[in-house]
Every structure is written in C-alpha cells, then in structure tokens.
Design an enzyme around this catalytic site. Sequence first.
Site, short mmCIF file in Angstrom:
data_model
loop_
_atom_site.label_atom_id
_atom_site.label_comp_id
_atom_site.label_asym_id
_atom_site.label_seq_id
_atom_site.Cartn_x
_atom_site.Cartn_y
_atom_site.Cartn_z
N ASP A 346 41.11 33.81 49.29
CA ASP A 346 42.56 33.81 49.34
C ASP A 346 43.06 32.37 49.19
O ASP A 346 42.30 31.46 48.88
CB ASP A 346 43.05 34.43 50.65
CG ASP A 346 42.60 33.61 51.85
OD1 ASP A 346 43.48 33.14 52.60
OD2 ASP A 346 41.38 33.44 52.05
N HIS A 677 34.39 38.07 45.72
CA HIS A 677 35.79 38.33 46.07
C HIS A 677 36.57 37.02 46.01
O HIS A 677 36.35 36.12 46.83
CB HIS A 677 35.85 38.93 47.47
CG HIS A 677 37.24 39.19 47.96
ND1 HIS A 677 37.93 40.34 47.67
CD2 HIS A 677 38.08 38.44 48.71
CE1 HIS A 677 39.12 40.30 48.22
NE2 HIS A 677 39.24 39.15 48.87
N ASP A 725 27.68 43.45 44.70
CA ASP A 725 28.30 42.39 43.91
C ASP A 725 29.53 42.95 43.22
O ASP A 725 29.54 43.21 42.02
CB ASP A 725 27.30 41.83 42.89
CG ASP A 725 27.89 40.69 42.07
OD1 ASP A 725 28.80 40.01 42.58
OD2 ASP A 725 27.45 40.48 40.93
N GLU A 734 32.35 37.72 49.48
CA GLU A 734 33.36 36.68 49.32
C GLU A 734 32.69 35.33 49.11
O GLU A 734 31.50 35.15 49.40
CB GLU A 734 34.27 36.63 50.55
CG GLU A 734 35.55 35.84 50.33
CD GLU A 734 36.58 36.09 51.41
OE1 GLU A 734 37.75 35.74 51.19
OE2 GLU A 734 36.22 36.62 52.47
#
Length: 868
Positions: A346, A677, A725, A734
């Site tokens: 993020d 991610h 994955d 992530e």
Amino acid sequence: MTRSRRRLVALAAATTLALAATAGPASAEVPPDAPEQLRNGDFSAGVSPWFSYGTGDLAVTDGRLCTTVAAGTANPWDAGIGQDAVPLISGAEYELSFDVSATPGAAVKAVLQLGSAPYTTYASVDATATGTARHVTTTFTSPADNAGAQLIFQIGGSAQAQTFCLDNVSLRGGEAAPPYEPDTGPRVRVNQVGYLPGGPKHATVVTEATGALPWQLRSAGGAVVASGETTPRGTDAASAQNVQTVDFSAYRTPGTGYTLTVDGETSHPFDISGTLYDRLRADSLQFFYAQRSGIAIDGDLIGAEYARPAGHLDVAPNQGDTDVPCQPGVCDYTLDVRGGWYDAGDHGKYVVNGGIATYQLLNAFERTKTAETADGGAALGDATLRVPERGNAVPDVLDEARWELDFLLRMQVPAGKPLAGMVHHKIHDKNWTGLPLAPQDDPQPRELHPPSTAATLNLAAVAAQCARLFAPYDATYAARCATAAKTAYAAAKAHPAIYASASDGTGGGAYDDTNVTDEFYWAAVELWLSTGDKAYLADVTASPLHTADVFTPNGAFGWQSVAALGRLELATVPNTLPAAEKTRIRASVTAAADRYLAALADQAYGLPLPGTADAYVWGSNSNVVNNAIVLATAFDLSRDAKYRDGAVQSADYLFGRNALNMSYVTGWGEQNAHNQHSRIFANQLNPDLPNPPAGSLAGGPNAALQDPYAANLLAGCAPMFCYVDDINSYATNEVAINWNSALAWLASFLADQGDASAVPAPTCAVTYSTHGSWPSGFTTQVTVRNTGTTAVNGWTLRWAFTGGQKVSHAWSAEVAQTGATVTAKNLSWNGKLAPGASTTFGLNGTGSATPNPDPTLVTLNGRACTVS
C-alpha cells in the site's frame, strides 16, 4: 509477523459511478444444491474473513455479526461490511440472501463488485433495515468472470448513529471451486540459484520410497560428476511429504547448469560459483529505491518500466505529504512528512516497520567495520548501488537509509506541542484503496495517526545509529540525529505507555504493540553506543532483557520484538563493556545460533525454523532470514564455519529448496515469485505495469491464511504449502520493507563469503592501546606482530572507528583515513616482519568527545589479526 489485513475496499468517486451499473437479470433459477461461495456467512467461526471500514469494531453478538456507524456519514459507501475473494463465473446464476437489522433503522445496499477501479457492479440489492431482522434475497446472472470479487454491505449515509447486524449471509450458485494443486515442478528441490564451492550443498527429494535412493550430479553437458545415496527423512511435518535429502557438499568444482537426478526426476538447473550472490546484494537494496515516496523514480537507474513521477507531493490527484493533518482529535498542527519508503503493498508509511528496516540497512553497513569477510565495506561503498545520490562520497547504503531517516525525523512532534518529542506512529490514506494504484494517482486524504511510545523509541534507536555512522560523512546531519534520538528517548520515558490502537486499521495497518520493554532496551543500547552516556548504560543493565534469552525459535526478531537487536549490537559494535560481560553477551548469540542450527538439522528442507504451523506466520520468510542473520553474526564473532554454513544453507530454502519448489525472490531462480501483492507493481492486474523488481522477497507461507483469497484457495494446507503467488493474497505474498531489509543484510553476508573456503587461522596479532584521551582528541599506539611461519614483506593494517574520530598525525607508519576506515602502511625501514617479529607505530586523533572504543577487527594485508 502480525500486520493488519489490507482491504480492497471500493471507495471514492469511482464508487458512485459503480452504483449506477446494472446487475444481471433477476430471473435466474438457482438449484437448492448450488455451491456456497461465501465463507462463514453464519458467523459461527467468529468475524473472519469479514471486514469493515468506517465502522466500529466487528463483533459476533447472539450469533449475528454486528457493528456501529457514527451519525452523519455523508454517503452510503462511507461505511461498510464486506468479504473479499468471492468467485463469480460469467453467465452463471446466483442467489444472494441475508438477514439484516438496524437500530434505530436505516437503508442498506448489498453490492457485488469489482474490488478495484473502476469498481464495476455485478449485482446489487437495496433494503430498509429496522430493529427487527429482515430476510432479503435476490437472484442474478453474473455478467463477468472474477475469481476475486467483493461483497460490500454499504451502511453509511444516515443522520443518526446506527447499530447494524447481519446473519445467514449466503451466495449460492456457480461452480464449486476445484481443488487447488500448485505446480511444484520436479520432485528434486534445490537452490535454483546455486551453491558456493566450499559451502554446504543439500537438496530435498519428494518420493514414496522409504529406502535410500541413488543420486547423480550432472554437468550442463550431461556428464555425471558426482554420485551417492540419499538419506531417508520420513514425513516432513511442515510439508506433510515423505522426503529424502541429498548431501553433495564434497563436490566443489565451479560451473553452470548443473542438475541433480534422483528417483527418475531431474532438478531445475543451478550453478556452483563464488559470485552467486554478488548481484543479489544490489538487487535486494534496489527494492528500497523503487519504494521511495516523494521522488521521481529514474528509469535509467532501475529500468524504464519502473520510472514514475514522484508520489504524494501535493500534485493532483494526490493530497500530498507536505502538509498532513492529524486524525480528528489527535493534534492541532500539520507536518511535512514527505519522503521515506512506502511500507509494503500500500502507500502507507509506518515508523515501527521503517525503524527495523532502517536498522538493518545501517547494520549491514556497520557490520563492514567488524566482520573479517566484509572487505572493509568496499561492496557497499559509494557508487555501488543504482541510487541518485551515487558519487557523493557517502556509502550508497547510507544514502538509501537516509531517505527513510529523513522521513522518520519529520514524524517527531514539534517542540511546544503536547507530547513534544514523541513520534507519530504512522501516516497513510484515510481509507483503503484498491489495486492497482500508482502513488502519484492516489486521491485519498492523508492523515497522521497518534504518537506512540513504540514509534518514539524506534526513532531514538535508529537516530542514535545515524549519529555514529554518519559522523565521518556529514557531521551536521549526525548531530541532528543525535539530538532527535535523545529528545525521543526522554519523551518516551516521560510517556512510557502510549500504545498504538489495534483497531486503528482503516486505510493502513495498525502495527499495534502493547509491550515496549524491548524497544526501551534497544534504544538505550544504541544511545549508549553512540554517546557513551552512563545514564543510558544504566538503563541497559537495569533492563531484565539484558540477561534474558531474547532469541525466540520462530523468529529471532521483528518489528514487534526488537530486544535481540540490542543484544546483537552489544555483541558486535565495539564498546567499553567489561571483558567478562562482552564474553557473556557474545556467548548468548552463539548459543542462539546453536539452537537455530539444531532446528535446521531437524528440518528436511534445511531451514532454521521449527516445522510447526505456528512458525509459518505472516512474513515467515523474513523470520527464516532473521534467524539466518543470527547464524551469520555468530560466524562473524567466532569464525566457526558451522555458523557460516548454517546461514548459507538457510538461503537454499528461499531460492527453491522448499515444498513448492519456488524461489521467493523475484527474478532469482527458474521458478520465482513475481505476482506479489502491491499497488505499484501490479502486472497481474494491468499488463502495462511491471512486476516487482528483481530482488523483491515475498512474505511466504502463512498457515493462518489471513486473507480470503488464500483462505478460499488453500484451506487445509500443510504449513509450507500455505502460499500462493497471486497479487490477491496479501497475507502470503506481499512485499514489505522489513522483509527486504532482512534479505539485503543476508545477501551482503552471502556475497562476502566468496568461495566459502576454510577459515584460516590468524597469522598476526595486534595490540591497540589508547594511552590518552581528552575532550578534543586522543593518542593511540599500535603494535603488530607476525605470528605466522613466513615473513611479511610489506604490511597494511586496516580498521574502522565507530564514529567521527579522525587521525590528525601519525609516526612510524603512513596513515590515511577515508570515512571511518583507517589504513596504516609500513615505512621503508619497518616493512619486513620475520616470524615472531613486531613493530610499533602511533597516531593522534580528534573526536574523542564521543565514545572511542578499541576496534575489534584489525586486518593485515586483508587478513584478520587477533586484537588485544
């Protein structure tokens, strides 16, 4: 590692558009035996995998999932309850049903949608909820395929505070998900990168056979170059596989394209070379440049596909990081908190995770002052990395660490404000954003979250590291770091129990921690090492952690457990502790390393982690690496090759010697993770975007399956198989700065080992004696003696100061200094040392107002001497 779950919640203006989309026709007929596509819709298993945003905490009350919404939310989508990873099949018929109530009463909208921009609606239904539960049902035909759709109950937009409850939530239809079977390739599992010539070489074979099997090592041309028999290991607990192991350590010939054949299967190819990991050192550190916030990323440095404008610098649609307000009620000021690294997948920036990541980069550099194999830090020096600061006479790894240090310093509460000197825990978006989303395109408001004691002590620790490591390169910056560290530590002592809230997880991870005794210990250690102030030493020795066993089996350390960082610093950084105390501390490190070696020997896949499910947690790969770092440190301290071999063998697991036959490092190994991610590196969702750059470490198997995609796909998995994955699996796949900082430290160590040949005995001895010290300087005498059996014809001694000490004058040797590194060369008359002979030289220096301990590593012509 525990981190708050990351949600792909549909918000912002794009959501408004999505609400206008039409659902599939309501004439669908769903048979009564149609498969259920939601998990835990009756809430008998508690809250998971349901999430909420813009609400109070979720709780199960009388068998229903309930939460609260504050009065006055503007829009229905400003608060919601949802579940991710809902599979839909185009053309398939579904029935969505649920029971809902609200007190005093409000509108509810259930939306099945794409969980990221443009948030396309697949189906929706409106209901009016009252204090009496109402059953709602609708049927529809899915207009699209989506294995990871999102169900959201929009419960905002009421002028009154509401309590909402859901029960019996069901989505029936489509097809039952087929069993997931990962492609694990050949049953012979090797390090797909390769092996060091003099190091350990092991492989694992998955087989039904119970007796020993013959194996053959073949060259790239197919010739058999070594052979032998496997060792049966029975059923491996972590993988639930019957396995056998191969040990071909005796083969040491460098080459490329080797393969191992056992039981009719041939492994992926691999190399045997002393330069295997040289590029990994740079690749793993390059990850941090790719994660930088507040700077345009230069494609000429990292690759054209990674070039992007600066993110979060107040350029629309960003609302920026240069003037960020606090969450409502937290503070009355704004801060410029630009820069730093995006933490993970993020766009949030978190002090406690940034703290340990910065520590590991700084420590990787500090290790070059004390580790014999580190060659004085040449491979981490200026112009060794692809960063914009290269060529500034500062080691590039310090330049990269400084990008985060500057951000951490900006997070400190200003003087004159309540809690002055404390540090804000984090800064991130007000609400969760979806994938993909480039930093420069993030439209969300940014918020400072409350200060915490843990964040404050993280700044105190790494700023103290900064003070001593930057002193030779930028004295002004080092002094700024020292002041910030002291201020932060004093503020933490004045406010020792301000904890980050576990419920503060909307828009970013909570990173909560209610035990900060370890942060106090680590910070006190760093401050004492950098200042020599006895008050900090008193706090170090008064801590119960100073004599406790701080190395845990499942992970020696992590962002939430940092006591071991203090222990490792005391063991490695030169200091003035009594000799007996140093011996005790170093023995605690080697004792922990012995336990990790025992765990490694017990695991058929050869990793220093127990085989139990509780060892495979969020970020388990970083725990493997951090345990390997303890092994590597034990080698640096003891020169015992068994510890080096343990650290080297630990890397095999990361690069393919595991149940999935998967290298967890992007771009390394024939079958490697590359769909981690990340909002930035989201090639799986948008082919115009790149995969994560080479050298990015995936989080790794997580038996808790803390994201719905993994939970749906991998239910019942053996711990080592609890990984996929796929970009949707944030709990197993992530990227994160503290995982890559661990990899970068270990990669630097591995690259330093070269051929991993036998450790030679010292053939020289150095006596280093500081005879006088005063506030502005010191006088030191150095005697070097040849303890070998052959004469030394010309000598160069090298050592490093801990801080800003500088040589001002020398005699009986030619002495020069670069940064903290000092080199002393013989003069014409004292260059030859016969066996048993010695010579003495001296120097004067400046900068003894800071600690000036004797160096623990002095090399003669590149080989370590014993030092007294």
